[in-house]
Design a protein around this motif. Structure first.
Motif, PDB file in Angstrom:
ATOM      1  N   THR A   1       0.835  -1.196   0.000  1.00  0.00           N
ATOM      2  CA  THR A   1       0.000   0.000   0.000  1.00  0.00           C
ATOM      3  C   THR A   1       0.872   1.249   0.000  1.00  0.00           C
ATOM      4  N   PHE A   2       0.622   2.134  -0.934  1.00  0.00           N
ATOM      5  CA  PHE A   2       1.459   3.318  -1.050  1.00  0.00           C
ATOM      6  C   PHE A   2       0.641   4.590  -1.006  1.00  0.00           C
ATOM      7  N   SER A   3      -0.562   4.501  -0.457  1.00  0.00           N
ATOM      8  CA  SER A   3      -1.412   5.692  -0.422  1.00  0.00           C
ATOM      9  C   SER A   3      -0.797   6.805   0.406  1.00  0.00           C
ATOM     10  N   ASN A   4       0.108   6.474   1.326  1.00  0.00           N
ATOM     11  CA  ASN A   4       0.753   7.494   2.143  1.00  0.00           C
ATOM     12  C   ASN A   4       2.082   7.941   1.568  1.00  0.00           C
ATOM     13  N   TYR A   5       2.419   7.461   0.405  1.00  0.00           N
ATOM     14  CA  TYR A   5       3.703   7.778  -0.197  1.00  0.00           C
ATOM     15  C   TYR A   5       3.629   9.028  -1.047  1.00  0.00           C
ATOM     16  N   ALA A   6       4.798   9.550  -1.333  1.00  0.00           N
ATOM     17  CA  ALA A   6       4.976  10.538  -2.382  1.00  0.00           C
ATOM     18  C   ALA A   6       5.773   9.882  -3.504  1.00  0.00           C
ATOM     19  N   MET A   7       5.495  10.301  -4.703  1.00  0.00           N
ATOM     20  CA  MET A   7       6.217   9.783  -5.868  1.00  0.00           C
ATOM     21  C   MET A   7       7.018  10.919  -6.480  1.00  0.00           C
ATOM     22  N   GLY A   8       8.282  10.665  -6.678  1.00  0.00           N
ATOM     23  CA  GLY A   8       9.152  11.703  -7.219  1.00  0.00           C
ATOM     24  C   GLY A   8       9.716  11.325  -8.571  1.00  0.00           C
ATOM     25  N   TRP A   9       9.934  12.334  -9.375  1.00  0.00           N
ATOM     26  CA  TRP A   9      10.643  12.168 -10.650  1.00  0.00           C
ATOM     27  C   TRP A   9      12.022  12.817 -10.525  1.00  0.00           C
ATOM     28  N   PHE A  10      13.012  12.038 -10.920  1.00  0.00           N
ATOM     29  CA  PHE A  10      14.386  12.517 -10.929  1.00  0.00           C
ATOM     30  C   PHE A  10      14.972  12.231 -12.305  1.00  0.00           C
ATOM     31  N   ARG A  11      16.070  12.880 -12.612  1.00  0.00           N
ATOM     32  CA  ARG A  11      16.760  12.584 -13.859  1.00  0.00           C
ATOM     33  C   ARG A  11      18.262  12.552 -13.597  1.00  0.00           C
ATOM     34  N   GLY A  30      10.607   7.462  -8.151  1.00  0.00           N
ATOM     35  CA  GLY A  30      10.913   6.859  -6.870  1.00  0.00           C
ATOM     36  C   GLY A  30       9.771   7.074  -5.896  1.00  0.00           C
ATOM     37  N   ALA A  31       9.743   6.252  -4.852  1.00  0.00           N
ATOM     38  CA  ALA A  31       8.709   6.349  -3.825  1.00  0.00           C
ATOM     39  C   ALA A  31       9.340   6.747  -2.501  1.00  0.00           C
ATOM     40  N   SER A  32       8.647   7.604  -1.786  1.00  0.00           N
ATOM     41  CA  SER A  32       9.167   8.108  -0.523  1.00  0.00           C
ATOM     42  C   SER A  32       8.011   8.336   0.445  1.00  0.00           C
ATOM     43  N   ALA A  33       8.337   8.284   1.722  1.00  0.00           N
ATOM     44  CA  ALA A  33       7.334   8.615   2.737  1.00  0.00           C
ATOM     45  C   ALA A  33       7.140  10.126   2.849  1.00  0.00           C
ATOM     46  N   PHE A  34       7.997  10.875   2.180  1.00  0.00           N
ATOM     47  CA  PHE A  34       7.984  12.330   2.289  1.00  0.00           C
ATOM     48  C   PHE A  34       7.954  12.966   0.914  1.00  0.00           C
ATOM     49  N   LEU A  35       7.353  14.124   0.825  1.00  0.00           N
ATOM     50  CA  LEU A  35       7.321  14.884  -0.424  1.00  0.00           C
ATOM     51  C   LEU A  35       8.619  15.683  -0.512  1.00  0.00           C
ATOM     52  N   GLY A  36       9.705  14.943  -0.746  1.00  0.00           N
ATOM     53  CA  GLY A  36      11.019  15.542  -0.666  1.00  0.00           C
ATOM     54  C   GLY A  36      11.679  15.761  -2.009  1.00  0.00           C
ATOM     55  N   ILE A  37      12.792  16.485  -1.980  1.00  0.00           N
ATOM     56  CA  ILE A  37      13.533  16.783  -3.198  1.00  0.00           C
ATOM     57  C   ILE A  37      14.897  16.103  -3.219  1.00  0.00           C
ATOM     58  N   LEU A  38      15.226  15.366  -2.178  1.00  0.00           N
ATOM     59  CA  LEU A  38      16.514  14.689  -2.124  1.00  0.00           C
ATOM     60  C   LEU A  38      16.354  13.229  -2.538  1.00  0.00           C
ATOM     61  N   ALA A  39      17.245  12.764  -3.393  1.00  0.00           N
ATOM     62  CA  ALA A  39      17.173  11.375  -3.855  1.00  0.00           C
ATOM     63  C   ALA A  39      17.322  10.399  -2.698  1.00  0.00           C
ATOM     64  N   THR A  40      18.051  10.795  -1.670  1.00  0.00           N
ATOM     65  CA  THR A  40      18.257   9.912  -0.522  1.00  0.00           C
ATOM     66  C   THR A  40      16.984   9.680   0.277  1.00  0.00           C
ATOM     67  N   TRP A  57      12.975   2.593  -6.447  1.00  0.00           N
ATOM     68  CA  TRP A  57      13.211   3.234  -7.737  1.00  0.00           C
ATOM     69  C   TRP A  57      12.812   2.302  -8.866  1.00  0.00           C
ATOM     70  N   GLY A  58      12.366   2.906  -9.950  1.00  0.00           N
ATOM     71  CA  GLY A  58      12.154   2.150 -11.162  1.00  0.00           C
ATOM     72  C   GLY A  58      13.465   1.992 -11.921  1.00  0.00           C
ATOM     73  N   GLN A  59      13.390   1.367 -13.094  1.00  0.00           N
ATOM     74  CA  GLN A  59      14.592   1.106 -13.882  1.00  0.00           C
ATOM     75  C   GLN A  59      15.008   2.297 -14.727  1.00  0.00           C
ATOM     76  N   GLY A  60      14.116   3.283 -14.850  1.00  0.00           N
ATOM     77  CA  GLY A  60      14.427   4.479 -15.610  1.00  0.00           C
ATOM     78  C   GLY A  60      13.983   4.391 -17.056  1.00  0.00           C
ATOM     79  N   THR A  61      13.784   5.543 -17.653  1.00  0.00           N
ATOM     80  CA  THR A  61      13.440   5.624 -19.069  1.00  0.00           C
ATOM     81  C   THR A  61      14.253   6.759 -19.691  1.00  0.00           C
ATOM     82  N   GLN A  62      14.845   6.472 -20.845  1.00  0.00           N
ATOM     83  CA  GLN A  62      15.743   7.428 -21.489  1.00  0.00           C
ATOM     84  C   GLN A  62      14.943   8.511 -22.217  1.00  0.00           C
ATOM     85  N   VAL A  63      15.317   9.756 -21.959  1.00  0.00           N
ATOM     86  CA  VAL A  63      14.772  10.888 -22.692  1.00  0.00           C
ATOM     87  C   VAL A  63      15.933  11.578 -23.399  1.00  0.00           C
TER      88      VAL A  63
END
Length: 122
Positions: free
Chosen positions: A28-38, A97-107, A112-118
């Motif tokens: 269950t990830f309803s309490n998670y934040a999802m982040g996009w990084f590059r 990536g998934a995090s318990a916090f709406l954060g900006i740090l990758a840590t 994490w997913g496997q990534g997609t090339q742009v």
């Protein structure tokens, strides 16, 4: 553990648009934040945007504000990143990536997913 799968990357000309998707499954990830990084070759993973599942609150890197939009579809357990006016310097592998916090740090993200090339051509 949350499993994440990104898709939607590709080759686009400068000024073009792409929409990335991140499909989530697992615990269950309803309490998670999802982040996009590059991450570009030889560079650190860089925050792009994030959204919290529960209330839709969002965060953006200054460099993408007004051009990128993050959204979620709770029914599909999928997060999207609409990217407009893309620039060659934004060529990178994009990860969600998934995090318990709406954060900006990758840590702060522990799944994490496997990534997609742009690739943005000039």
């Amino acid at each position: 553990q949350v499993q994440l799968v990104e898709s939607g990357g590709g080759l686009v000309q400068a000024g073009g648009s792409l929409r990335l998707s991140c499909a989530a499954s697992g615990r269950t990830f309803s309490n998670y934040a999802m982040g996009w990084f590059r991450q570009a070759p030889g560079k650190e993973r860089e925050f792009v945007s994030a959204i919290r599942w529960s209330d839709g609150n969002t965060r953006y890197a200054d460099s993408v504000k007004g051009r990128f939009t993050v959204s979620r579809d709770n029914a599909k357990n999928t997060v999207y990143l609409q990217m407009n006016s893309l620039q060659p310097k934004e060529t990178a592998v994009y990860y969600c990536g998934a995090s318990a916090f709406l954060g900006i740090l990758a840590t702060m993200y522990n799944s994490w997913g496997q990534g997609t090339q742009v690739t943005v051509s000039s």
